[in-house]
Write a protein that holds these residues in place. Structure first.
Motif, mmCIF file in Angstrom:
data_model
loop_
_atom_site.group_PDB
_atom_site.id
_atom_site.type_symbol
_atom_site.label_atom_id
_atom_site.label_comp_id
_atom_site.label_asym_id
_atom_site.label_seq_id
_atom_site.Cartn_x
_atom_site.Cartn_y
_atom_site.Cartn_z
ATOM 1 N N ILE A 1 -33.137 51.748 16.397
ATOM 2 C CA ILE A 1 -32.341 52.275 17.526
ATOM 3 C C ILE A 1 -32.300 53.800 17.469
ATOM 4 O O ILE A 1 -31.985 54.384 16.431
ATOM 5 C CB ILE A 1 -30.892 51.726 17.513
ATOM 6 N N THR A 2 -32.629 54.427 18.604
ATOM 7 C CA THR A 2 -32.519 55.885 18.710
ATOM 8 C C THR A 2 -31.838 56.220 20.030
ATOM 9 O O THR A 2 -31.739 55.367 20.924
ATOM 10 C CB THR A 2 -33.902 56.575 18.686
ATOM 11 N N ILE B 1 -25.762 53.826 16.492
ATOM 12 C CA ILE B 1 -26.578 54.680 15.638
ATOM 13 C C ILE B 1 -25.725 55.282 14.523
ATOM 14 O O ILE B 1 -26.073 55.194 13.349
ATOM 15 C CB ILE B 1 -27.247 55.791 16.486
ATOM 16 N N ARG B 2 -24.572 55.831 14.887
ATOM 17 C CA ARG B 2 -23.747 56.560 13.921
ATOM 18 C C ARG B 2 -23.050 55.658 12.907
ATOM 19 O O ARG B 2 -22.708 56.106 11.815
ATOM 20 C CB ARG B 2 -22.708 57.417 14.651
ATOM 21 N N ILE C 1 -33.480 59.380 9.635
ATOM 22 C CA ILE C 1 -32.230 58.671 9.913
ATOM 23 C C ILE C 1 -31.110 59.690 10.127
ATOM 24 O O ILE C 1 -30.299 59.572 11.044
ATOM 25 C CB ILE C 1 -31.880 57.740 8.737
ATOM 26 N N LEU C 2 -31.088 60.719 9.282
ATOM 27 C CA LEU C 2 -30.014 61.706 9.372
ATOM 28 C C LEU C 2 -30.122 62.562 10.630
ATOM 29 O O LEU C 2 -29.112 63.013 11.154
ATOM 30 C CB LEU C 2 -30.000 62.588 8.117
ATOM 31 N N ILE D 1 -26.740 64.450 11.690
ATOM 32 C CA ILE D 1 -26.249 65.126 10.481
ATOM 33 C C ILE D 1 -27.246 66.223 10.116
ATOM 34 O O ILE D 1 -26.873 67.300 9.683
ATOM 35 C CB ILE D 1 -26.075 64.106 9.337
ATOM 36 N N GLU E 1 -25.249 57.715 4.496
ATOM 37 C CA GLU E 1 -25.053 57.794 5.936
ATOM 38 C C GLU E 1 -26.009 56.803 6.586
ATOM 39 O O GLU E 1 -27.125 56.653 6.128
ATOM 40 C CB GLU E 1 -25.401 59.207 6.436
ATOM 41 N N PRO E 2 -25.639 56.157 7.661
ATOM 42 C CA PRO E 2 -24.335 56.261 8.309
ATOM 43 C C PRO E 2 -23.338 55.201 7.841
ATOM 44 O O PRO E 2 -22.202 55.223 8.293
ATOM 45 C CB PRO E 2 -24.700 56.017 9.767
ATOM 46 N N ASN F 1 -31.300 61.317 13.436
ATOM 47 C CA ASN F 1 -30.867 60.395 14.507
ATOM 48 C C ASN F 1 -29.354 60.411 14.681
ATOM 49 O O ASN F 1 -28.851 60.260 15.787
ATOM 50 C CB ASN F 1 -31.285 58.956 14.163
ATOM 51 N N ILE F 2 -28.649 60.540 13.540
ATOM 52 C CA ILE F 2 -27.190 60.515 13.651
ATOM 53 C C ILE F 2 -26.616 61.935 13.652
ATOM 54 O O ILE F 2 -25.428 62.141 13.426
ATOM 55 C CB ILE F 2 -26.559 59.645 12.533
#
Lengths: 198, 605
Positions: free
Chosen positions: B575-576, B567-568, A103-104, A109, B400-401, A106-107
Motif C-alpha cells: 500500500i502506498t 500506511i502509517r 517503508i519509512l 518519516i 515503524e510503523p 511511505n510513512i
C-alpha cells in the motif's frame, strides 16, 4: 587483471541471479572469483548488495574495497547511491532510474530523495556512467521482474569482462525455457539503452 | 583436484563430510544456518535441527562419546545459549572428534548483538579455535579440526564470520574421506560424569578441580600443535612496523597492502592459542605491531601477555588501543590504520556519515504476523498494556510503523520479562509475543516459570509452523524434520494447556476475531496463552497452502480520504499513497485482505 563489481538493489529485483550469471561466466573462463552478499532480509523489504570480484591472481577479501569497483550496477537509484563510494574514479556506474520507495518514506518519516537530487549527487562526484530506466523497459516487454536482465544487457555493453553472447547463454542456462524469449528481448533492450560515447 | 566455487557454509559442510562426520546438529541462525542444510545433503550424515543450540551441542556430545565424529552448528547468540554445556564438555573432553561451529557477525549485520565468541570458547572455556581467513581455509580447518579434536580429546571450535559463511570463493578439496569407526559406547564415569566426586587416586581431590587441572595441562599440547599449524605464517618484509592479520583480518590486510603499494611485514594468525614461538620470532626487531582481528582484542591481549612474560617492549596496537573498538573490519579500515601508523598518527576519528534513507525490514505482503501485530496494537491502544517481544520475523513489529513490542532481547526472554513487569507492580495488562520456533527454543521453560509463579500475563504465540526468519527450517511444531517427512507436530497450544495455561485460539488473518480473542484472554486471571495459528505465507504459499481465503483487494478512491492510517499504522508494503489516495500495488499484494479491516472508512474492499 582484476575486475570488481558491485550490484546494489532491493529484495526481489534479481540481484543474486545477475551476480551468479556473471560469476559463473568468469569461473568457466578459469578465473578466480570471490563474492559476498549483504541481504538485509531481502524478501522483507531490505536492501541487497552483491560484491563480485574476478581476478587471475589471488583474491583475499570477498568485499570490494571503497573506490575499487570497476562497475556499479544499480538496480535501484537510492541503493546505487548508498554504495557509490565503492566505485573507482575510473569505474562506470549503470543505474536504473526507477525508484523503489522505502517503508519509512511511505510513512513520511524519511524523505526519499528526488530523482534530480540523487542524480545530481552522483554526477557531482566526477564519476561517469549511464542512467537508464530499466524498470520501464522491463514493463514494456511485459514484466517488471525483467529489470535484472535489462541491466545485465546494459552491463554487457559497458564491460567486456565477459562476452555478451556468453553472458546471455549463461543466463538462459540458469532460467526456465519459458522465460527465454522475454529474457532475450530484455537483454537486447539493455544493450540498446547504452549509447557509448566516442 | 580442480578448484570449485562454493560458499563458506558449503565449504565447512564439505570439510566435515570429508572428515567422516556422522552426526550434525544445530539451530538456525545467520550466518551459520546453511551448514546444517548442506550436511543433510551428504550421504551417511545424520543431521538435525535441535530445539536450541544447547541441545544441538549435547546431541553432538552424545554422538562423540559413541565414537562417532560429530559437529554442533550455531551463531554467536546460540553459543551463549550453549555456554552451560560448553563449560562441562571442556572439562570432560571428547572421544571421537567433536567440532563446534560458532559463527560471529561483526557489525551485527543480521543479529541482535555484536559479540566475539572467541572469549566464550577460548578465554573462558580454554578450548582451541580456528579463525578462517577465507573459504578455502574454512574447509581445511573444519577437516583438520576433527583429527585434532580426537588427538587432543578436546572440542575444537571454528569461528567463521559473516564474510566467510556468506562469501563464495574457489575451494580446492582433497576429496579423501576419513572412514568412520563402528559405534560403541563405553562408559567412563571418571571422565564423563561431571560431579563433585572425591577422586581416591588423586589423594581425595574433588573431580571438578582435577578436571580443571587436566584442561590446564592440555594447553601446552595445544600450543605445540599451533606452533606447527599450517594456518599461521609470516610474510616477511623489511621494516620495524609489523602487522598481524587474524582470520578475515588477514584478508583485509593483504588487500590493503596491495592498495598501499608496498610490501609489509605481516604475520597471519588463524589459531587460538596463538603460536607463541612464531609470534616472538615475528616480533623480533619490531618497534611497533598492529593487530587486526574481528571484534574484540583477544589476540592483542595474548600478544601483550606474551611480550610481558618475555620482557619484550614494543608498541602493541589493535582493537584495545588504536583501532575502532566496535564494528566490522574492512580493507579501508586497515588501509587507514596502516597509513596512520606510518605517519605516526592516531587512527582518525571516523567522520559521521550522512544519513541515507534506510530500508527497514518489515513483514512480507500476505504475512500472518501483520494481522496479529495490528490486532495486538488495537488491544493495547485501548488498555495501555505493554508487549514484550522475542526473536523472529514478528520482531519487525517493533519498527515503524507498527511499533508494538517494547522490548527485544534474546531467545525466549519475552515471557519471563513480561511477568517480571507484572510482578514489579505494573498495573495494566502485559503481553509476551513469541514465535513457535522460539517458543520451543527457550520459551517453554519461561512459560513453566510463569505458571508456577502464578503470573498474570497473556502470552501470544505466532504459530506459523516454520522458523521463517532464517529461511524456513522445521521445528518441533512442524510436520517434517531434516531426515523425515512424517513427523507429528507438537502443538504449542495443547502443550501450554497441558502445562496449566488457559489457551485461546485465533486466526490472525481475521483481525476482528483476533482482537476479540486477545481481549477476552486479557480479562482472565493467570497465565493465558493465545495461539495465533496461520501458516507462514512465504513458505507455504509456494506449496499452495495458505491460511486465508484470497480476496481481490482494491481502494475505492471515492471513499478514501487519504488519511493514511493503512500506511502509517499498518505498513503493508503493497500500500502506498498516490495523489493523496491509498493505492494497492497489485504485483506486491498477496490478497490476504487484512487491510480491509484496517480502513475504518471502508475504502479498502
Amino acid at each position: 587483471m582484476k575486475f570488481d563489481l558491485v550490484i546494489a538493489g532491493v529484495g526481489g529485483q534479481g540481484n543474486i541471479l545477475a551476480t551468479q550469471v556473471i560469476a559463473q561466466c568468469a569461473i568457466d573462463a578459469g578465473l578466480n572469483v570471490a563474492n559476498t552478499e549483504t541481504k538485509g532480509a531481502a524478501q522483507r523489504g531490505g536492501s541487497v548488495t552483491s560484491h563480485l570480484r574476478i581476478s587471475d591472481e589471488t583474491i583475499f577479501s570477498p568485499l570490494v574495497p571503497h573506490g575499487q569497483a570497476d562497475i556499479l550496477l544499480g538496480l535501484e537509484p537510492l541503493e546505487a547511491f548508498r554504495h557509490i563510494a565503492l566505485l573507482s574514479s575510473n569505474g562506470k556506474y549503470i543505474i536504473n532510474t526507477a525508484p523503489v520507495p522505502t517503508i519509512l518514506s511511505n510513512i513520511k518519516i524519511d524523505t526519499y530523495p528526488s530523482q534530480e537530487q540523487l542524480l545530481a549527487d552522483i554526477q557531482q562526484r566526477n564519476l561517469t556512467g549511464y542512467f537508464i530506466n530499466a524498470t520501464q523497459e522491463a514493463k514494456n516487454i511485459g514484466d517488471a521482474l525483467l529489470v535484472n536482465v535489462v541491466m545485465l544487457g546494459a552491463f554487457s555493453k559497458v564491460s567486456n569482462i565477459v562476452g555478451d553472447n556468453v553472458l546471455l547463454a549463461k543466463l538462459l542456462s540458469l532460467v526456465d525455457e519459458r522465460y527465454h524469449q522475454a529474457d532475450k528481448l530484455a537483454f537486447e533492450c539493455g544493450r540498446r539503452l547504452i549509447r557509448l560515447e566516442g | 583436484m580442480q578448484a570449485k566455487f562454493m560458499f563458506g557454509n558449503e565449504a565447512i559442510a564439505r570439510g566435515a563430510f570429508e572428515a567422516g562426520v556422522k552426526v550434525v546438529a544445530g539451530y538456525p541462525g545467520t550466518p551459520a544456518t546453511e551448514i546444517v542444510d548442506h550436511c543433510a545433503s551428504f550421504p551417511g550424515i545424520y543431521a538435525e535441527w535441535s530445539s536450541n543450540e544447547k541441545h544441538a551441542f549435547e546431541v553432538a556430545g552424545g554422538a562423540c562419546l559413541t565414537n562417532q565424529r560429530a559437529m554442533a552448528v550455531m551463531k554467536h547468540n546460540g553459543t551463549n545459549a550453549a555456554a552451560d554445556y560448553l563449560m562441562h564438555i571442556n572439562f570432560t573432553g571428547v572421544k571421537a572428534g567433536l567440532v563446534l561451529i560458532s559463527a560471529d557477525d561483526p557489525g551485527g549485520l543480521s543479529s541482535q548483538c555484536e559479540e566475539d565468541t572467541r572469549i566464550l570458547i577460548h578465554t573462558y572455556a580454554h578450548l582451541p579455535m580456528f579463525d578462517p581467513a577465507n573459504v578455502q581455509e574454512a574447509y581445511q580447518m573444519t577437516k583438520l579440526a576433527f583429527d585434532l579434536s580426537e588427538k587432543t580429546e578436546l572440542v575444537f571450535a571454528i569461528r567463521p564470520v559473516m564474510r566467510i559463511n556468506h562469501a563464495g570463493g574457489m575451494v580446492e578439496c582433497q576429496g579423501s574421506i576419513t572412514a568412520g569407526k563402528p559405534p560403541e559406547f563405553v562408559p567412563d564415569r571418571s571422565r564423563f560424569v561431571m560431579s563433585a566426586v572425591v577422586e581416591k587416586e588423586y589423594g581425595g581431590e574433588l573431580r571438578p578441580k582435577m578436571r580443571h587441572r587436566w584442561l590446564n595441562n592440555k594447553q601446552a599440547e595445544l600450543k605445540a600443535i599451533m606452533e606447527e599449524s599450517p594456518f599461521n605464517w609470516i610474510d616477511s618484509s623489511e621494516g620495524d612496523i609489523g602487522f598481524v592479520g587474524c582470520g578475515i583480518g588477514y584478508a583485509f590486510l593483504k588487500e590493503a597492502e596491495k592498495i598501499y603499494g608496498q610490501s609489509l611485514p605481516i604475520m597471519k594468525l588463524g589459531t587460538l592459542p596463538i603460536p607463541e614461538k612464531k609470534t616472538l620470532e615475528f616480533l623480533k626487531g619490531l618497534k611497533k605491531v598492529v593487530i587486526f582481528e574481528e571484534i574484540e582484542p583477544v589476540v592483542e591481549r595474548l600478544v601483550k601477555q606474551l611480550c610481558f612474560e618475555n620482557k619484550i617492549s614494543l608498541d602493541i596496537l589493535g582493537r584495545e588501543s588504536f583501532l575502532p573498538k566496535e564494528g566490522e573490519l574492512s580493507t579501508n579500515l586497515v588501509l587507514t590504520a596502516v597509513q596512520a601508523v606510518f605517519a605516526g598518527k592516531d587512527y582518525p576519528a571516523p567522520a559521521q556519515g550522512k544519513y541515507i534513507p534506510a530500508r527497514t525490514r518489515t513483514q512480507c505482503g500476505g504475512c500472518s504476523h501483520r494481522g496479529l501485530l495490528f490486532a495486538m496494537k488495537e488491544v493495547v491502544r485501548k488498555n495501555g498494556g505493554v508487549v514484550t517481544g522475542d526473536i523472529g520475523c514478528h520482531d519487525a513489529g517493533t519498527f515503524e510503523p507498527m511499533k508494538l513490542q517494547a522490548t527485544i532481547y534474546c531467545m525466549g526472554s519475552s515471557i519471563p520479562m513480561a511477568y517480571g513487569i507484572q510482578k514489579a507492580g505494573f498495573d495494566k495488562p502485559v503481553y509476551a509475543l513469541i514465535g513457535d520456533s522460539t517458543f520451543f527454543h527457550n520459551g517453554l521453560t519461561g512459560l513453566a516459570s510463569a505458571i508456577f509463579n502464578k503470573a498474570n500475563i497473556t502470552v501470544v504465540i505466532g504459530y506459523n509452523s516454520t522458523t521463517a526468519m532464517t529461511g524456513f527450517q522445521p521445528h518441533a511444531a512442524s510436520t517434517n524434520n531434516l531426515m523425515s517427512k512424517d513427523v507429528k507436530p507438537i502443538n504449542p497450544g495443547e502443550l501450554a494447556a497441558a502445562m496449566g495455561a488457559k489457551v485461546f485460539w485465533c486466526n490472525p488473518y481475521n483481525v476482528e476475531d483476533t482482537i476479540r480473542v486477545i481481549t477476552e484472554a486479557t480479562q482472565e486471571e493467570g497465565v493465558k496463552v493465545v495461539v495465533a495459528e496461520a501458516l507462514c505465507y512465504l513458505k507455504f504459499g509456494r506449496e499452495g497452502k495458505i491460511s486465508y481465503q484470497p480476496v481481490p483487494v482494491a481502494v475505492d478512491i471515492d471513499v478514501c480520504n487519504g488519511c493514511g492510517i493503512c500506511i502509517r499504522t499498518f505498513g503493508c508494503p503493497a500500500i502506498t499513497l498516490v495523489a493523496d489516495k491509498a493505492r494497492i500495488d497489485e504485483s506486491a499484494c498477496n490478497k490476504c485482505g487484512v487491510c480491509i479491516h484496517v480502513c475504518k472508512r471502508g475504502a479498502i474492499k
